[in-house]
Design a protein around this motif. Structure first.
Motif, PDB file in Angstrom:
ATOM      1  N   TYR A 687       0.852  -1.193   0.000  1.00 44.54           N
ATOM      2  CA  TYR A 687       0.000   0.000   0.000  1.00 44.54           C
ATOM      3  C   TYR A 687       0.880   1.233   0.000  1.00 44.54           C
ATOM      4  O   TYR A 687       1.754   1.382   0.866  1.00 44.54           O
ATOM      5  N   GLN A 688       0.683   2.106  -0.980  1.00 48.76           N
ATOM      6  CA  GLN A 688       1.399   3.375  -1.044  1.00 48.76           C
ATOM      7  C   GLN A 688       0.584   4.392  -0.258  1.00 48.76           C
ATOM      8  O   GLN A 688      -0.301   5.064  -0.787  1.00 48.76           O
ATOM      9  N   ALA A 689       0.876   4.498   1.034  1.00 49.54           N
ATOM     10  CA  ALA A 689       0.066   5.339   1.916  1.00 49.54           C
ATOM     11  C   ALA A 689       0.158   6.806   1.534  1.00 49.54           C
ATOM     12  O   ALA A 689      -0.854   7.522   1.512  1.00 49.54           O
ATOM     13  N   THR A 690       1.355   7.292   1.279  1.00 45.14           N
ATOM     14  CA  THR A 690       1.580   8.651   0.799  1.00 45.14           C
ATOM     15  C   THR A 690       2.682   8.584  -0.238  1.00 45.14           C
ATOM     16  O   THR A 690       3.230   7.515  -0.524  1.00 45.14           O
ATOM     17  N   ARG A 691       3.001   9.737  -0.768  1.00 40.66           N
ATOM     18  CA  ARG A 691       4.090   9.761  -1.742  1.00 40.66           C
ATOM     19  C   ARG A 691       5.365   9.201  -1.146  1.00 40.66           C
ATOM     20  O   ARG A 691       6.149   8.525  -1.816  1.00 40.66           O
TER      21      ARG A 691
END
Length: 738
Positions: A687-691
């Protein structure tokens, strides 16, 4: 900053997907007016991010797009006078990417398939050892990052034809199509690896987190890969700043953390890297700590606690021209109490020994590389100077003298150098040069004189890579090696030999090809492992080891679907199998053969593959066991791997799985046991939570299978208590980049 609606839309889409725009230096007005102007470019091949950065500096262009599209790719570079459009097309040739120009003059990177366009054909010859028609396996940085391997077993978990025996890093050995890595030419950043220290521990202790690429040429290796490639070559490359830093950025870094429930294992790592005015610098360190793991039966496996410490330091310089200077130092250490024989838990019968002893294993690799690769012309030299050393110290408290500690030390060392040049002609790419190594194996025990074997080898090589029309790719070469060998008794033995190889791939059409290759390899005399060296050995006449390899297969692909099959055989004559008591000149013949098949699909949203390998190994005409196959092979039988990934870009989420299935192998039933089959399933969610923040939740050995890996030692012997693999484990990983 972005000034137009199109640029704002690109930014919004990037943020929605958890991705970043790629800002490049250069004025907005310059970008808007650059389309028609021709400029002189001289940008060398290399990581696509690095090449794009130099393109932006020269052209004054702005580029936006998905950072991940470029992060794991190599570019052929560009040389000549072109418009920015023409130059960028050449830079992206063969990468699977295209660049669309916005009305304001900025370029936006897109996937060629997703954009509905055809991938551009390469316009220059690819540098040797980056891609070769002979490669049987090739992983780039993107593939390695997707795997997030914690050890070598993780790195090759989706390959049925590559097996890794051992349950922890210090006892893991790699087998490529049934050939143990000791019988292959193994390099790290071009440096020859010499690590035949002790057959109970790893052949090459490597932290795969440091890697940006892995390539194997099983069986049929090229002449410029290096000397002694009996069963082929296996090359590893560590990361560069260009693989980690976004185009246009000058400084970056990341912090990694991981917790795994089985053994309460904690891994922490960090890196800082930067570049300015052509200079690059990178530092990386990683440490893993925890407790003994539990196997699939719920029993604790004693003396298996992780204790890995690894690091990488690298500096480099590359100006506007194609010349690159690079100096790197990599080190990996594992120091902890291990089973007395680190690759299995215990032995019924035999002399009484303690349950454990300390294994302190350190491998260090220092390499200087200079390269000038323009992708064309007659002057493309490369120089590699390297020092590799592996030291193993074992410390044990003998049962007969519990108040004393016995220390044994084994050191293998290699000094190596390679000087070569690639001539790019209209008809072919020709690689020619010379290489040299000075390998030694030393055994030390306090109070006794050091025991040492030494081998020095000088080689000359020629390898031709030649496309014939658009239907046939050829690679063929020859090398001559002269070796001076010195035994523990200071006796000297000189010998020389010739090796040759040829490989061809014929393209029936855009979707179907067939390939075949053959190699005969002269390997001289291999060093004995230093823990069995004996000062009383009488060397007499020695027989150099030789190998004969052939392979043939076919590949097909259509609309994302692919299929591949290969038939292969490696025959090794006079393979050295010395014994402390019998002598240094014991040899055996090995025959390793089999076939593999793979089927799968790769699409925009995901991929799936099924791979099958059936490998049989013989020693002197009889099935080879994991004991008498030391240094050369192991009984593997039938192995199936199933792997897949499904990506949901809108949710910045990827789901994946890998499965290994081995079938019962009764080829060695006469030794006491058959090798039992097993099924192991691993799952993960990224999962790419933020950049800047990415997370992974994984489950290893979902079914809590109790099993010994097929390539691990001793499972066919009734007297050997094997090391079972770890049972079910839940892990959470996080990376924060800055």
């Amino acid at each position: 900053m972005f000034y137009t609606n199109n640029r704002l839309r690109a930014l919004a889409v990037g943020l929605a997907l958890g991705l970043a725009p790629l800002p490049f230096p250069g004025g907005h007005a310059q970008a808007a007016t650059a389309e028609a102007a021709q400029q002189q470019y001289n940008i060398a091949a290399g990581p696509l991010n690095t090449v794009l950065t130099r393109f932006a500096d020269v052209s004054g262009s702005l580029i936006a797009g998905n950072l991940q599209l470029a992060a794991d790719k190599q570019s052929p570079g560009v040389s000549g006078s072109f418009t920015p459009d023409q130059a960028l097309a050449r830079i992206l040739a063969g990468t699977g990417l295209v660049a669309d120009r916005d009305p304001d003059g900025a370029y936006v990177l897109r996937d060629a398939e997703a954009a509905g366009t055809n991938e551009l054909s390469p316009v220059s010859v690819t540098a040797p050892n980056q891609y070769s028609v002979q490669n049987s396996l090739s992983y780039d940085r993107g593939r390695i990052e997707a795997l997030q391997p914690q050890d070598m077993k993780d790195l090759f978990k989706n390959e049925s034809s590559v097996s890794v025996g051992g349950s922890i890093p210090i006892n893991q050995k790699v087998y490529v199509r049934g050939v143990e890595e000791t019988a292959m030419l193994v390099t790290m950043d071009g440096a020859r690896q010499n690590n035949k220290v002790f057959h109970h521990n790893a052949t090459n202790l490597i932290d795969p987190s440091l890697l940006k690429a892995t390539r194997a040429s099983a069986g049929v290796a090229a002449a410029d890969d290096g000397p002694g490639a009996l069963g082929g070559s296996l090359a590893y490359e560590t990361v560069d700043v260009g693989d980690l830093l976004a185009p246009g950025d000058s400084l970056g870094g990341f912090l990694d953390g991981r917790y795994a429930s089985n053994g309460d294992t904690v891994t922490s790592a960090g890196s800082v890297f930067g570049r300015a005015n052509g200079f690059e610098a990178l530092g990386y360190v990683k440490h893993t700590d925890g407790n003994d793991y539990q196997d699939g039966n719920g029993d604790t496996a004693p003396f298996t606690a992780p204790a890995l410490l690894s690091g990488l330091a690298k500096i480099a310089y590359q100006g506007d021209g194609p010349s690159r200077f690079e100096l790197s130092h990599e080190t990996v250490n594992d120091e902890a109490a291990r089973p007395y024989r680190a690759n299995f838990a215990g032995l019924d019968g035999g002399r009484p020994v303690p349950d454990s002893r300390i294994y302190d294993l350190t491998r260090e690799n220092t390499v200087f590389n200079y390269s000038r690769d323009t992708g064309e012309g007659y002057w493309n030299p490369k120089v590699t100077l390297a020092h590799n050393e592996t030291e193993l110290e074992t410390r044990e408290v003998p049962l007969s003298a519990p108040d004393t500690t016995i220390v044994y030390t084994g050191i293998t060392e290699s000094l190596s150098a390679t000087l070569k040049n690639v001539f790019h002609t209209r008809l072919a790419s020709v690689s020619t040069g010379v290489d040299y190594y000075d390998d030694s194996a030393v055994f030390r025990f306090e109070g006794d004189p050091d025991l040492e074997e030494n081998a020095q080898n000088t080689g000359a090589f020629l390898q031709v890579r030649q496309p014939v029309g658009d239907k046939l790719d050829l690679s063929y070469g020859v090398r001559y090696d002269q070796q001076d060998f010195t035994g523990t008794d200071d006796s000297e033995h000189d010998d020389s030999g010739v090796s040759s190889n040829v490989f061809a791939e014929f393209f029936v059409n855009d979707h179907l090809s067939f390939n075949a290759g053959y190699a005969d390899v002269w390997g001289g005399t291999a060093l004995a492992e230093n823990f069995i060296l004996n000062g009383a050995w009488d060397y007499g006449d020695q027989k150099p080891v030789e190998a004969y390899n052939h392979t043939f297969g076919g590949k097909a692909d259509w609309n994302g679907f692919f299929a591949e099959t290969n038939r292969f055989e490696t025959r090794i004559s006079n393979g050295r199998v010395p014994s402390f008591s019998v002598g240094p000149n014991e040899v055996a013949d090995f025959d390793i053969e089999g076939y593999d098949v793979s089927l799968g699909y790769i699409g925009q949203r995901g991929e799936v593959s099924v791979k099958y390998a059936n490998i049989e190994s013989e020693k002197d005409g009889e099935p080879a066991t994991s004991f008498d196959g030391n240094y050369f092979t192991a009984p593997l039988g039938e192995i199936i791997t199933i792997s897949g990934a499904f990506r949901m870009p809108i949710l910045a989420l990827e789901l994946g799985m890998s499965t290994e299935i081995t079938l019962d192998n009764d080829a060695l039933e006469a030794a006491g046991n058959e090798q039992e089959g097993y099924t192991v399933v691993d799952l993960y969610a990224d999962y790419q939570a933020t950049r800047n923040l990415s997370l992974r939740l994984s489950v290893d050995n979902l079914g809590d299978e109790d099993y010994t890996d097929r390539a691990s030692y001793g499972q066919e012997f009734a007297t050997v208590d094997t090391l079972l693999e770890p049972g079910r484990s839940f892990a959470l990983s996080a990376r924060y980049g800055f």
